[in-house]
Design an enzyme around this catalytic site. Sequence first.
Site, PDB file in Angstrom:
ATOM      1  N   GLU A   1      -4.308  42.269   0.349  1.00 13.46           N
ATOM      2  CA  GLU A   1      -3.407  42.120  -0.792  1.00 13.46           C
ATOM      3  C   GLU A   1      -2.633  40.816  -0.718  1.00 13.46           C
ATOM      4  O   GLU A   1      -2.280  40.226  -1.736  1.00 13.46           O
ATOM      5  CB  GLU A   1      -2.438  43.310  -0.841  1.00 13.46           C
ATOM      6  CG  GLU A   1      -1.606  43.399  -2.116  1.00 13.46           C
ATOM      7  CD  GLU A   1      -0.302  42.637  -2.038  1.00 13.46           C
ATOM      8  OE1 GLU A   1       0.375  42.499  -3.080  1.00 13.46           O
ATOM      9  OE2 GLU A   1       0.068  42.171  -0.932  1.00 13.46           O
TER      10      GLU A   1
ATOM     11  N   ASP B   1      -2.726  45.074   5.101  1.00 14.72           N
ATOM     12  CA  ASP B   1      -2.466  43.749   5.667  1.00 14.72           C
ATOM     13  C   ASP B   1      -1.002  43.364   5.505  1.00 14.72           C
ATOM     14  O   ASP B   1      -0.276  43.907   4.673  1.00 14.72           O
ATOM     15  CB  ASP B   1      -3.367  42.686   5.015  1.00 14.72           C
ATOM     16  CG  ASP B   1      -3.129  42.538   3.520  1.00 14.72           C
ATOM     17  OD1 ASP B   1      -2.936  43.568   2.845  1.00 14.72           O
ATOM     18  OD2 ASP B   1      -3.121  41.392   3.027  1.00 14.72           O
TER      19      ASP B   1
END
Length: 405
Positions: free
Chosen positions: A150, A86
């Site tokens: 994350e 991400d």
Amino acid sequence: MTGVRSLCIDGDALIDFTAELVKIPSVNRPEDGLNELAAARLVARQMRAFGWEPLVQEAAPGRPNVIAIIDGGRPGPTLLFEGHTDVVTEGDRSAWNYDPYGAQIVDGRLYGRGSADMKGGVAAMLFATDAVARSGQFPGCIKVAALVDEEGMMIGAKSFVAQGHAEGVDGAIVCEPEAGEICTSQKGALRLRLFAKGKMAHGAMPGHGLNPINALSQCTVAFTRLEAELQERHGSHPHLGLPFITPTVLLGGEAAQMNVIPDRAEMAIDIRTIPGVNHRQLLTAMSDVAGGAAAESGVSIDMEVIDDRPPTETPPDAPIRYGSGGRARASQRRKGTLRRCPGHYRRDHPVARWGRAHRHLWPRRQMDRASGRRIRASAGGEASCRGVRACGSRVPRRLSAGTER
């Protein structure tokens, strides 16, 4: 592994894969139908191209972790390379010099959202591991994990641990951009929300109400004292500094109704801890503060724990620290400097964060969304391998992540 191996990476393929990964807008933005799924599929496809058998496992619907294990064919330890798929939002596209998802290469730098944090690191760990696997047998095995979220609540890392994938791991290298420095200690993090419920009244008659804003203000003052006690008790960590208790959000009432005492108010708190701070004891102290304010004001206060990540520190004699330091010196011809991680990374085994990109390229972080448990308080109660070299005709001598904004 023992000894020095001369390994070869297909530089053209590495750069092409990195660019393809950067072109995927893997920000978690459900309202626009965006998440990490396409990036995870690309990672899994590349793993299969290497001959690996990746496990694609959802941490949440449509948000899969991708994990592969490469067996060295000889007994030995397990090393984990970890990265995330991400990225944070690109924000205002007009503020960019280059298309945030264009992955343009200019003067040996690849520009785009996530080029530094951390699709470059994901690509590096995949191709470095493949180079090791193609070089012949090695002791132990390498586990490669590309995880989701994350930049949010780390549901990918939490799922990775909950599913047992961290079991048996002897050491981990988190391939974040750290300017070539080695991060072996990380602050812990607690995110809390306090919900205060009082009684509405007119501003001309405050005695007829119970002001939740006043109750939360009392908590703020008490938290400042608690922070000072915490800092005096634990002191300053050599790499992480002091622990902090920081109120970050205070909501209550409406500007259009300034003459009305609201019946509800809310406060968010960001807590950063260092090794030695006991989170359970700290939460008890925070709950006692809320309970004292509730008892004194007559306002009920709920405390919600949004996230709880303990501080971590890799021991000075851990082999992974020596190994990472040697790789940093070999790749950059300078001392492998040890430093702290500015945020937190949750792991229960020796960890080193190391990547070639610079920390000043990090984008602003997104705020976490609330979820978790409540405590009632009421009145009355980037990876690199030894000897790896890039092989390819059009690879710049030094390709690095360009500035992202």
